[in-house]
Scaffold this active site. Sequence first.
Site, mmCIF file in Angstrom:
data_model
loop_
_atom_site.group_PDB
_atom_site.id
_atom_site.type_symbol
_atom_site.label_atom_id
_atom_site.label_comp_id
_atom_site.label_asym_id
_atom_site.label_seq_id
_atom_site.Cartn_x
_atom_site.Cartn_y
_atom_site.Cartn_z
ATOM 1 C CG LEU A 145 -1.983 50.760 24.895
ATOM 2 C CD1 LEU A 145 -2.925 49.787 26.337
ATOM 3 C CD2 LEU A 145 -2.416 50.348 23.840
ATOM 4 C CG HIS A 146 -1.121 57.401 25.051
ATOM 5 N ND1 HIS A 146 -1.667 57.997 25.497
ATOM 6 C CD2 HIS A 146 0.405 56.991 25.642
ATOM 7 C CE1 HIS A 146 -0.323 57.937 27.258
ATOM 8 N NE2 HIS A 146 0.308 57.512 26.332
ATOM 9 C CB ALA A 147 -3.942 59.291 19.809
ATOM 10 N N PRO A 195 -2.997 54.089 19.096
ATOM 11 C CG PRO A 195 -0.551 53.634 18.618
ATOM 12 C CD PRO A 195 -1.492 54.653 18.696
#
Length: 93
Positions: A14-16, A18
């Site tokens: 769950l980065h940037a 997503p």
Amino acid sequence: MAERRVNVGWAEGLHARPASIFVRAATASGVPVTIAKADGNPVNAASMLAVLGLGAQGGEEIVLASEAEGAEAALERLAKLVAEGLEELPETV
């Protein structure tokens, strides 16, 4: 309280991008939802900073929860989005 446990389907976690997809979907659900790592404290799923702060990695288990009316359907849709690493919120489950 409705709750869904799901493994993050995005390889990058769950980065940037997503996280942005997830936060938009959580906001669009119209239901207050929290997200947490399996062993962590819940944070507001509609907050980009809070979601990024989780540092959830691909394959890691997260917990989605809500006490609001309509929570079951909203959590089901969000769980599908996260588990499958989709590019947008599914219209139907």
